[in-house]
Scaffold this active site. Sequence first.
Site, short mmCIF file in Angstrom:
data_model
loop_
_atom_site.label_atom_id
_atom_site.label_comp_id
_atom_site.label_asym_id
_atom_site.label_seq_id
_atom_site.Cartn_x
_atom_site.Cartn_y
_atom_site.Cartn_z
N GLY A 112 -11.28 -3.21 1.39
CA GLY A 112 -9.94 -3.67 1.04
C GLY A 112 -9.04 -2.55 0.59
O GLY A 112 -8.03 -2.80 -0.11
N SER A 114 -7.67 -0.32 2.79
CA SER A 114 -6.84 0.03 3.94
C SER A 114 -7.31 1.26 4.69
O SER A 114 -6.53 2.14 5.05
CB SER A 114 -5.37 0.19 3.52
OG SER A 114 -4.53 0.06 4.63
N ASP A 160 0.41 -1.76 4.12
CA ASP A 160 -0.64 -0.74 4.19
C ASP A 160 -0.17 0.50 4.95
O ASP A 160 -0.38 1.63 4.50
CB ASP A 160 -1.88 -1.32 4.87
CG ASP A 160 -2.53 -2.41 4.04
OD1 ASP A 160 -2.14 -2.61 2.88
OD2 ASP A 160 -3.43 -3.09 4.58
#
Length: 370
Positions: A112, A114, A160
Amino acid sequence: MFGTACAGVWSAPGRVNLIGEHTDYNGGSVLPLALPRRTWAAAAPRADGLLRLHSADAPGEPAELAVARLVPGSVRGWAAYPAGVAWALRRAGYGPGGADVHVETDVPLGAGLSSSAALELAVALALTGLAGQEADRRELALLARDAEHAFPGVPCGIMDQTAAACCITGHVLHLRTRDLALRQVPFDPVAHGLRLLVVDTRAVHALRDGAYAARRAGCEAGARALGLRLLADLAPSQLDGALGELEPSLRPLVRHVVTEEVRVGRVVSRLEAGDPRSVGELLTAGHASLRDDFAVSCAELDLAVSAACRAGALGARMTGGGFGGSAVVLTEEAAAAGVAREVEAAFATGGRRPPRVFAVTPGDGARRDL
C-alpha cells in the site's frame, strides 16, 4: 543486464498518504509525502523500436515488446506497468523509441506504499530522458495514471502518481485532485521531536480483485443520485440532508468522502500553524471512518492501529487503498521504540506474520540520479 552501456538512471519514490483516503477519485484533497524508499530505472536507447524490460524483483527473461504495437491487454504481469507508460507517452506525442530498461526497488511490494506509481514515474522519466524530452510533472502523473487504468486495469485516482512526481523533501503535498492544484506544506516530524512510522502489515493487498473498483463505483453512483459531478462538491453542511436522499448502501461511502475532506483541511491548517502533534487525533478518526464507513480496512490494519494507540501513539490510520498494506503512526520520538515493540508484540500474540515497522521522513519526488 543487457550487455549495453547504461545511458542514465532515473528514480521515483513510494509514497505514504498522511491523510485523505479514497478522496482522490472523488475530486477531493489528499496529503501524501514521498518515502525515502525508491524505484530505480537504468536505461539505454535502442534503434529497433523494441522495449526490453527486466526487473531485479522478477527473475527470468526480459519482456520484449514492440513499442509501436503496444495496446491495452497485450501485456501481463509486472511489465504491464512500464509498457503502459510507454504506450501512454507515445499517444501523447512524446514518442519514446526503443529502450532497454532494468528496474530495481526497495519500496515494499503490495504494502500500500504505491510501488506501482514509483515504477511508472521512474520509467516515464527514463523514456522521456532517453528521447531528450521534458514533460510537466503533472502531465507525466496523468499519463502514468492513464497507463495504470489501461494496462494493469487498476482504476486508481491521481494521488499516487502525482506524489511520486511532485513531492519535495520536508513537506507533504496538498493536492486538490479536481484540478491538480498543489502546494507544499511543511512537515518535518523530527524537528518537532516526533516520528512518523510506517507499519507494513505484510497483508498483501490486490486492488485488481474488484473491491476497490466497487467502492469507486459506489461513490460515482452516490454522486449521480445527488446530482453532483463529484462527491467532493457536497458541502459538509449539506451532508445530513443528502444522506436521507440516498439508498442505505451508498450512505456510508458518501459520509466517509465528505468527512475525510474536512479532516484533510484540518490537518493542513494545523501543520501550517506549526502544530503537528495535534494531527494525531485526526489520523485516528480517519481510520475509524475507513474501517466503519468505507469498509476497506482489515484485521491486520485494525490491529496495528489499536496497538499503536494503546502504546501511546498520538494517532494512527491505515494508508493506501486498503484491504491490506500499511498503517501510518504519528508518535513522540521518545515513545517510538515502545510503539513499534507493542505493534510487533500484538502481531505475535495474534499469530500473524511479523510486521515491518520503520520510520520515514518526507523525501524527494522523481528525479534523474545518474
